[in-house]
Design an enzyme around this catalytic site. Structure first.
Site, mmCIF file in Angstrom:
data_model
loop_
_atom_site.group_PDB
_atom_site.id
_atom_site.type_symbol
_atom_site.label_atom_id
_atom_site.label_comp_id
_atom_site.label_asym_id
_atom_site.label_seq_id
_atom_site.Cartn_x
_atom_site.Cartn_y
_atom_site.Cartn_z
ATOM 1 N N TYR A 185 0.848 -1.204 0.000
ATOM 2 C CA TYR A 185 0.000 0.000 0.000
ATOM 3 C C TYR A 185 0.885 1.257 0.000
ATOM 4 C CZ TYR A 185 -3.050 3.645 1.908
ATOM 5 O OH TYR A 185 -3.721 4.835 2.119
ATOM 6 N N SER A 222 -3.537 12.390 8.686
ATOM 7 C CA SER A 222 -4.496 12.219 7.594
ATOM 8 C C SER A 222 -5.919 12.039 8.118
ATOM 9 C CB SER A 222 -4.108 10.981 6.780
ATOM 10 O OG SER A 222 -5.171 10.566 5.954
ATOM 11 N N GLN A 253 -4.841 16.980 8.011
ATOM 12 C CA GLN A 253 -5.170 16.973 6.569
ATOM 13 C C GLN A 253 -6.633 16.607 6.383
ATOM 14 O OE1 GLN A 253 -5.481 13.608 4.873
ATOM 15 N NE2 GLN A 253 -6.396 14.676 3.148
ATOM 16 N N TYR A 295 -9.813 15.613 3.914
ATOM 17 C CA TYR A 295 -10.484 15.201 2.680
ATOM 18 C C TYR A 295 -11.913 15.704 2.777
ATOM 19 C CZ TYR A 295 -6.945 11.885 0.967
ATOM 20 O OH TYR A 295 -5.816 11.308 0.455
ATOM 21 N N THR A 353 -6.534 18.648 0.984
ATOM 22 C CA THR A 353 -6.050 17.892 -0.179
ATOM 23 C C THR A 353 -7.006 18.073 -1.348
ATOM 24 O OG1 THR A 353 -4.878 16.328 1.209
ATOM 25 C CG2 THR A 353 -5.428 15.591 -1.020
ATOM 26 N N ARG A 395 -4.677 1.563 -7.865
ATOM 27 C CA ARG A 395 -3.362 0.975 -7.579
ATOM 28 C C ARG A 395 -3.563 -0.533 -7.625
ATOM 29 N NH1 ARG A 395 -4.071 4.577 -2.638
ATOM 30 N NH2 ARG A 395 -4.259 6.543 -3.738
ATOM 31 N N LYS A 455 -3.010 21.337 -0.768
ATOM 32 C CA LYS A 455 -2.105 20.243 -1.176
ATOM 33 C C LYS A 455 -2.572 19.589 -2.468
ATOM 34 C CE LYS A 455 -0.216 15.884 0.582
ATOM 35 N NZ LYS A 455 -0.839 14.791 -0.158
ATOM 36 N N HIS A 511 0.536 13.595 -5.181
ATOM 37 C CA HIS A 511 0.077 12.566 -4.239
ATOM 38 C C HIS A 511 1.044 11.364 -4.243
ATOM 39 C CE1 HIS A 511 -3.766 12.087 -1.892
ATOM 40 N NE2 HIS A 511 -3.237 10.910 -1.664
ATOM 41 N N ARG A 524 0.357 8.593 -6.800
ATOM 42 C CA ARG A 524 -0.733 7.649 -6.496
ATOM 43 C C ARG A 524 -2.054 8.028 -7.158
ATOM 44 N NH1 ARG A 524 0.716 4.742 -1.956
ATOM 45 N NH2 ARG A 524 -1.298 4.617 -0.908
HETATM 46 C C1 LIG Z 1 0.625 5.104 1.877
HETATM 47 C C2 LIG Z 1 0.295 6.526 1.530
HETATM 48 C C3 LIG Z 1 -0.901 7.062 1.968
HETATM 49 C C4 LIG Z 1 -1.218 8.385 1.669
HETATM 50 N N1 LIG Z 1 -2.380 8.936 2.173
HETATM 51 C C5 LIG Z 1 -2.631 10.244 1.990
HETATM 52 C C6 LIG Z 1 -3.740 10.857 2.635
HETATM 53 O O1 LIG Z 1 -4.485 10.228 3.379
HETATM 54 N N2 LIG Z 1 -3.943 12.188 2.396
HETATM 55 C C7 LIG Z 1 -3.132 12.925 1.581
HETATM 56 O O2 LIG Z 1 -3.363 14.121 1.389
HETATM 57 N N3 LIG Z 1 -2.053 12.359 0.986
HETATM 58 C C8 LIG Z 1 -1.782 11.059 1.191
HETATM 59 N N4 LIG Z 1 -0.667 10.499 0.611
HETATM 60 C C9 LIG Z 1 0.262 11.335 -0.168
HETATM 61 C C10 LIG Z 1 1.319 11.957 0.747
HETATM 62 O O3 LIG Z 1 0.773 12.940 1.581
HETATM 63 C C11 LIG Z 1 2.437 12.620 -0.072
HETATM 64 O O4 LIG Z 1 1.873 13.494 -1.000
HETATM 65 C C12 LIG Z 1 3.352 11.613 -0.776
HETATM 66 O O5 LIG Z 1 3.531 10.466 0.008
HETATM 67 C C13 LIG Z 1 4.684 12.247 -1.078
HETATM 68 O O6 LIG Z 1 5.489 11.377 -1.795
HETATM 69 P P1 LIG Z 1 6.632 10.427 -1.150
HETATM 70 O O7 LIG Z 1 5.891 9.285 -0.510
HETATM 71 O O8 LIG Z 1 7.421 10.038 -2.326
HETATM 72 O O9 LIG Z 1 7.382 11.244 -0.131
HETATM 73 C C14 LIG Z 1 -0.340 9.175 0.902
HETATM 74 C C15 LIG Z 1 0.862 8.610 0.459
HETATM 75 C C16 LIG Z 1 1.189 7.309 0.779
HETATM 76 C C17 LIG Z 1 2.496 6.747 0.319
#
Ligand SMILES: Cc1cc2nc3c(=O)[nH]c(=O)nc-3n(C[C@H](O)[C@H](O)[C@H](O)COP(=O)(O)O)c2cc1C
Length: 378
Positions: A25, A107, A128, A130, A156, A165, A252, A276, A279
């Site tokens: 994940y 989050s 953060q 949503y 966000t 994914r 964001k 993100h 993702r």
């Molecule tokens: C497992 C995972 C869960 C994430 N969940 C959220 C989330 O709940 N809310 C959000 O705004 N971004 C979420 N993100 C994005 C992160 O805030 C961030 O933008 C991203 O991880 C940055 O990239 P990096 O993992 O390469 O540092 C998530 C990222 C990952 C890897």
């Protein structure tokens, strides 16, 4: 245990200690994962200028993000289900961040609730948001973040619908995991993780269960989240959210210059240039590649932060050289958490600090204020 010297060492240890579905994940991007890969690869194309015979005593990485003092400009990014990488994960990561002097962002989709984290930390953290269709739930979440004395709201913007994914579908991702034979074997070979989970009550999305209408159990939660993200979210919504919140606001998920210009007009305190972590929109450019044009467009109007692909202190400095005032790490701290709990998050931050500090010195600079595009080869 092999020595932990770089973020990749934490990743390898997390792979061994965290059940496959939760490790995957974290370590996944949307569809072909091309943007996920580009986030990291594009950092490696940027080169530093080595400088010599410059006084390198009294170095410091101290700075500020949205007016808050930070020991280095690296915040922990909001990540859903962090409490599944390690029992009580959000609490442990928040404690590590607070002791290190960097912001922690909780989050909406966390396992530990806003109240859980507030009760177990001393300094304010960031929350953060949503935006869901159920506006009463959203208003209530904002009020709960206020009551918990969160010092910034991170809104966000890039996940109103969920991209795919593949690994999550193939693994049947859920929190808590379903008790299928495959999952039971996968967990049984990770006793440390299982013991942690048995020792905590925090095993599902505690910001949501018990707070949103008709979400009392886990079966309804899964359908609730897929149905609930509001696809109509617009720039007008930023206004009422800002008003209701009344504090520091960070937007964001900006990746385009035009959107950055719109964001600067909202009166928010900062934007995060982000895809993100690769993702959401696969095929979008890496965050670092669009950072310069966004800084050029709005850098004098709003504080610009960035995330995506940072795996070292060198990457942090590259982002700062290109105009970011602050950065965030997602996976690096999740790998630390999965590998060694709170100690692992601290380790991730220490690795990044050391790499940033030594690089600063070898580039002939001493403080964050000294950093600029002249540190890079162009
Ligand atoms: C497992 C995972 C869960 C994430 N969940 C959220 C989330 O709940 N809310 C959000 O705004 N971004 C979420 N993100 C994005 C992160 O805030 C961030 O933008 C991203 O991880 C940055 O990239 P990096 O993992 O390469 O540092 C998530 C990222 C990952 C890897």
């Amino acid at each position: 245990m092999a020595e932990i010297l770089e973020i990749n060492d934490l990743k390898n240890l997390a792979r061994r200690r965290v059940p496959t579905m939760f490790f995957d994940y974290a370590d996944s991007g949307a569809w072909t994962e091309s943007t996920y890969r580009a986030n990291e690869e594009d950092f490696s194309k940027i080169k530093f200028r080595q400088r010599v015979l410059v006084d390198m005593t009294n170095r410091s990485l101290e700075s500020t993000m949205i007016g808050e003092k930070v020991s280095m400009p690296v915040a922990l990014a909001p990540t859903g289900s962090a409490g599944m990488q390690h029992a009580d994960g959000e609490i442990l990561a928040a404690q590590a961040a607070e002791e290190f002097g960097v912001p922690f962002t909780l989050s909406t989709m966390s396992i530990c609730s806003i109240e859980d984290v507030a009760a177990n930390t001393k300094k304010p953290f960031w929350f953060q948001l949503y935006v869901m269709r159920d506006k009463d739930f959203v208003l209530n979440l904002i009020d709960r973040a206020k009551a918990a004395k969160c010092s910034a709201l991170v809104l966000t913007l890039d996940l109103q619908i969920l991209a795919q994914r593949h690994k999550d579908i193939r693994n049947g991702l859920s929190a808590p995991p379903k008790m299928t034979p495959k999952n039971i074997i996968d967990m049984a070979i990770r006793p440390r993780w299982c013991l942690g989970m048995l020792g905590t009550q925090r095993r599902t999305f505690r910001n949501i269960v018990g707070h949103a209408k008709s979400v009392g159990d886990l079966a309804s939660l899964a359908s609730w989240t897929t149905e609930q993200f509001d696809p109509k979210l617009s720039w007008q919504d930023v206004e009422w959210i800002k008003e209701r919140w009344g504090g520091k606001l960070i937007l964001k998920g900006i990746l385009d210059k035009e959107d950055a210009i719109m964001a600067a007009k909202t009166g928010a305190d900062a934007i995060i240039v982000s895809n993100h972590g690769g993702r959401q929109l696969d095929g979008a450019p890496s965050s670092i590649s669009v950072l310069p044009e966004i800084v050029e467009a709005v850098g004098d109007k709003i504080e610009v932060h960035m995330d995506g692909g940072i795996r070292s202190g060198q990457d942090v400095l590259k982002a700062l050289c290109l105009g970011a005032k602050g950065t965030y790490i997602g996976r690096p701290f999740l790998y630390g958490l999965g590998a060694m709990g709170k100690q692992g998050v601290t380790k991730a931050l220490e690795i990044i600090r050391k790499e940033a500090d030594v690089t600063l010195a070898l580039c002939g600079k001493r403080t964050i204020a000294d950093i600029g595009p002249d540190m890079l080869y162009r």
